[in-house]
Design a protein around this motif. Structure first.
Motif, PDB file in Angstrom:
ATOM      1  N   ALA A  13      71.335  78.413  15.857  1.00 13.75           N
ATOM      2  CA  ALA A  13      70.457  78.144  14.713  1.00 13.75           C
ATOM      3  C   ALA A  13      70.793  76.808  14.054  1.00 13.75           C
ATOM      4  N   TYR A  14      72.071  76.481  13.970  1.00 11.39           N
ATOM      5  CA  TYR A  14      72.479  75.229  13.330  1.00 11.39           C
ATOM      6  C   TYR A  14      72.078  74.008  14.158  1.00 11.39           C
ATOM      7  N   PRO A  18      68.332  69.528  10.661  1.00 11.06           N
ATOM      8  CA  PRO A  18      68.041  68.081  10.770  1.00 11.06           C
ATOM      9  C   PRO A  18      69.304  67.218  10.801  1.00 11.06           C
ATOM     10  N   ARG A  19      70.342  67.610  10.063  1.00 15.40           N
ATOM     11  CA  ARG A  19      71.562  66.809  10.070  1.00 15.40           C
ATOM     12  C   ARG A  19      72.236  66.834  11.439  1.00 15.40           C
ATOM     13  N   VAL A  20      72.202  67.987  12.104  1.00 21.22           N
ATOM     14  CA  VAL A  20      72.810  68.094  13.430  1.00 21.22           C
ATOM     15  C   VAL A  20      72.035  67.254  14.437  1.00 21.22           C
ATOM     16  N   ILE A  21      70.719  67.300  14.372  1.00 16.82           N
ATOM     17  CA  ILE A  21      69.909  66.503  15.292  1.00 16.82           C
ATOM     18  C   ILE A  21      70.161  65.009  15.071  1.00 16.82           C
ATOM     19  N   ALA A  22      70.273  64.610  13.799  1.00 14.49           N
ATOM     20  CA  ALA A  22      70.534  63.197  13.517  1.00 14.49           C
ATOM     21  C   ALA A  22      71.912  62.778  14.021  1.00 14.49           C
ATOM     22  N   LEU A  23      72.911  63.647  13.834  1.00 13.08           N
ATOM     23  CA  LEU A  23      74.256  63.318  14.300  1.00 13.08           C
ATOM     24  C   LEU A  23      74.341  63.264  15.823  1.00 13.08           C
ATOM     25  N   SER A  24      73.494  64.050  16.504  1.00 14.38           N
ATOM     26  CA  SER A  24      73.543  64.046  17.960  1.00 14.38           C
ATOM     27  C   SER A  24      73.079  62.714  18.548  1.00 14.38           C
ATOM     28  N   PHE A  25      72.303  61.951  17.791  1.00  7.62           N
ATOM     29  CA  PHE A  25      71.845  60.651  18.283  1.00  7.62           C
ATOM     30  C   PHE A  25      72.855  59.536  18.011  1.00  7.62           C
ATOM     31  N   LEU A  26      73.821  59.781  17.119  1.00  8.54           N
ATOM     32  CA  LEU A  26      74.799  58.739  16.824  1.00  8.54           C
ATOM     33  C   LEU A  26      75.707  58.439  18.015  1.00  8.54           C
ATOM     34  N   PRO A  27      76.323  59.444  18.660  1.00  7.71           N
ATOM     35  CA  PRO A  27      77.074  59.109  19.883  1.00  7.71           C
ATOM     36  C   PRO A  27      76.171  58.633  21.012  1.00  7.71           C
ATOM     37  N   LEU A  28      74.908  59.052  20.992  1.00  9.04           N
ATOM     38  CA  LEU A  28      73.991  58.625  22.054  1.00  9.04           C
ATOM     39  C   LEU A  28      73.826  57.111  22.057  1.00  9.04           C
ATOM     40  N   VAL A  29      73.764  56.511  20.876  1.00 10.07           N
ATOM     41  CA  VAL A  29      73.609  55.060  20.802  1.00 10.07           C
ATOM     42  C   VAL A  29      74.808  54.370  21.433  1.00 10.07           C
ATOM     43  N   SER A 110      82.425  70.406   8.469  1.00 11.15           N
ATOM     44  CA  SER A 110      82.161  70.349   7.026  1.00 11.15           C
ATOM     45  C   SER A 110      80.823  70.987   6.684  1.00 11.15           C
ATOM     46  N   LEU A 111      79.822  70.794   7.542  1.00 10.40           N
ATOM     47  CA  LEU A 111      78.515  71.425   7.313  1.00 10.40           C
ATOM     48  C   LEU A 111      78.637  72.942   7.329  1.00 10.40           C
ATOM     49  N   VAL A 112      79.337  73.484   8.319  1.00  3.50           N
ATOM     50  CA  VAL A 112      79.525  74.934   8.389  1.00  3.50           C
ATOM     51  C   VAL A 112      80.318  75.436   7.188  1.00  3.50           C
ATOM     52  N   ALA A 113      81.347  74.694   6.802  1.00  2.00           N
ATOM     53  CA  ALA A 113      82.175  75.114   5.668  1.00  2.00           C
ATOM     54  C   ALA A 113      81.379  75.092   4.364  1.00  2.00           C
ATOM     55  N   GLU A 114      80.543  74.096   4.176  1.00  2.00           N
ATOM     56  CA  GLU A 114      79.753  74.011   2.949  1.00  2.00           C
ATOM     57  C   GLU A 114      78.746  75.148   2.848  1.00  2.00           C
ATOM     58  N   ILE A 238      71.758  65.075  26.237  1.00  4.30           N
ATOM     59  CA  ILE A 238      72.047  66.484  26.531  1.00  4.30           C
ATOM     60  C   ILE A 238      73.547  66.742  26.465  1.00  4.30           C
ATOM     61  N   TYR A 239      74.334  65.807  26.995  1.00  5.24           N
ATOM     62  CA  TYR A 239      75.783  65.943  26.885  1.00  5.24           C
ATOM     63  C   TYR A 239      76.216  66.066  25.424  1.00  5.24           C
ATOM     64  N   THR A 240      75.758  65.146  24.596  1.00  3.12           N
ATOM     65  CA  THR A 240      76.167  65.153  23.194  1.00  3.12           C
ATOM     66  C   THR A 240      75.661  66.392  22.467  1.00  3.12           C
ATOM     67  N   LEU A 241      74.459  66.844  22.792  1.00  2.00           N
ATOM     68  CA  LEU A 241      73.935  68.048  22.155  1.00  2.00           C
ATOM     69  C   LEU A 241      74.745  69.278  22.561  1.00  2.00           C
ATOM     70  N   VAL A 242      75.149  69.343  23.840  1.00  2.78           N
ATOM     71  CA  VAL A 242      75.992  70.451  24.291  1.00  2.78           C
ATOM     72  C   VAL A 242      77.324  70.443  23.567  1.00  2.78           C
ATOM     73  N   PHE A 243      77.908  69.267  23.414  1.00  7.92           N
ATOM     74  CA  PHE A 243      79.173  69.184  22.693  1.00  7.92           C
ATOM     75  C   PHE A 243      78.999  69.484  21.209  1.00  7.92           C
ATOM     76  N   ALA A 244      77.863  69.084  20.630  1.00  6.28           N
ATOM     77  CA  ALA A 244      77.584  69.437  19.240  1.00  6.28           C
ATOM     78  C   ALA A 244      77.468  70.950  19.088  1.00  6.28           C
ATOM     79  N   PHE A 245      76.782  71.583  20.035  1.00  7.54           N
ATOM     80  CA  PHE A 245      76.686  73.039  20.007  1.00  7.54           C
ATOM     81  C   PHE A 245      78.064  73.681  20.137  1.00  7.54           C
ATOM     82  N   SER A 246      78.901  73.152  21.026  1.00  7.33           N
ATOM     83  CA  SER A 246      80.246  73.713  21.173  1.00  7.33           C
ATOM     84  C   SER A 246      81.063  73.514  19.901  1.00  7.33           C
TER      85      SER A 246
END
Length: 305
Positions: A13-14, A18-29, A110-114, A238-246
């Motif tokens: 679900a997380y 939107p914050r997770v999706i935005a963060l997933s593009f940061l390592p992509l760049v 931090s997002l999960v903790a908040e 996809i790699y970064t999204l998988v790692f974000a999910f993990s």
């Protein structure tokens, strides 16, 4: 098992946040810049070197001639790029893991903790430098394990077991430390890793299998040359999204386990602590003396005549 499934669906679900999706593009760049830089300077020399190595083998020369008789002459031009791709893929996976651990994991934790554990005390049992050193150390061990186990990959069942197991161990060691670094003390982290080692390793192995999904995108060798600009960013995202999910999965699991551990310790402390309330004995009421029964305002008796 309840904790595992609960943390799993929360992580899914997380991923839509939107914050997770935005963060997933940061390592992509960063990864796209690295991939295009390496491809621009080293792609043609690497493919030519691999092709020369293939042509120099007498065994493979007879194999190419046998394939040409069956109309598969174009296969030779596809094999060399595929070998380069499969050789570079583990490096990109490792770099992606380190980038996600450095940039995304603290933000996602931090997002999960908040949102779920705002009242959970932060004991800060780990540091950023310690996390980076630990990540580099276990990554080096994972690379050594991959190199040593490569001859076993020729056995068909082991190629489906050994790489995901190594990725799972690496992910478990990196993500569990980062998820607990800010909130748990050193003793709490060691206790949680001791109690939940099997489940955390299972999460790492499952995410390791998920990490192999981009290889399906990269394996389309015939289309790779034409769709290079599209496939590389898609695979890396996809790699970064998988790692974000993990990262989210480990964060939900570890913080929930930490909260339950502290509740158990609090309950144990309350049960073992002696009561500090002292009840004083109540004295029974005493009968009043005859003198206290006399009223001080009574008039004096009359004098005799």
């Amino acid at each position: 098992m309840t904790l595992l499934l609960d943390s799993f669906w929360r992580a899914v679900a997380y991923c839509l946040h939107p914050r997770v999706i935005a963060l997933s593009f940061l390592p992509l760049v960063l990864m796209v810049a690295l991939s295009f830089g390496l491809g621009y300077f080293y792609w043609d020399p690497a493919v030519e070197w691999v092709r020369a190595m293939l042509d120099s083998s007498s065994l493979l020369t007879s194999l190419w001639g046998w394939l040409e008789r069956f109309g598969a002459s174009n296969l030779k031009t596809v094999v060399a790029p595929l070998i380069v791709i499969f050789a570079v893929t583990p490096v990109l996976v490792l770099v992606s893991l380190l980038v996600v651990a450095a940039l995304m994991t603290p933000a996602l934790t931090s997002l999960v903790a908040e949102r779920r554990f705002a009242a959970l005390e932060r004991k800060r049992g780990g540091s950023f430098i310690g996390s980076m050193l630990r990540s580099l150390g276990v990554t080096l061990l994972a690379i050594i394990a991959l190199v040593v186990s490569m001859p076993l990959w020729l056995i068909p069942p082991l190629i489906l077991v050994l790489p995901p197991l190594i990725w799972g161990w690496l992910t478990y060691r990196v993500m569990s430390f980062d998820a607990l670094a800010d909130h748990a003390s050193a003793n709490e982290r060691r206790e949680l890793l001791r109690r939940h080692r099997g489940w955390l390793l299972g999460i790492g192995v499952l995410t390791g299998y998920l990490g192999a999904a981009p290889s399906i995108v990269w394996a389309s060798g015939a289309l790779f040359a034409a769709a290079f600009v599209i496939l590389v960013p898609v695979a890396i995202w996809i790699y970064t999204l998988v790692f974000a999910f993990s990262s989210l999965w480990f964060a939900h699991y570890c913080l929930d386990a930490l909260q339950r551990l502290r509740q158990e310790e609090y309950a144990t402390t309350m049960q073992g602590a002696p009561s500090t309330m002292v009840l004083e004995p109540i004295e029974p009421p005493t009968a009043p003396s005859p003198e206290r029964l006399a009223l001080p305002d009574d008039p004096p008796p009359p004098a005799g005549r």
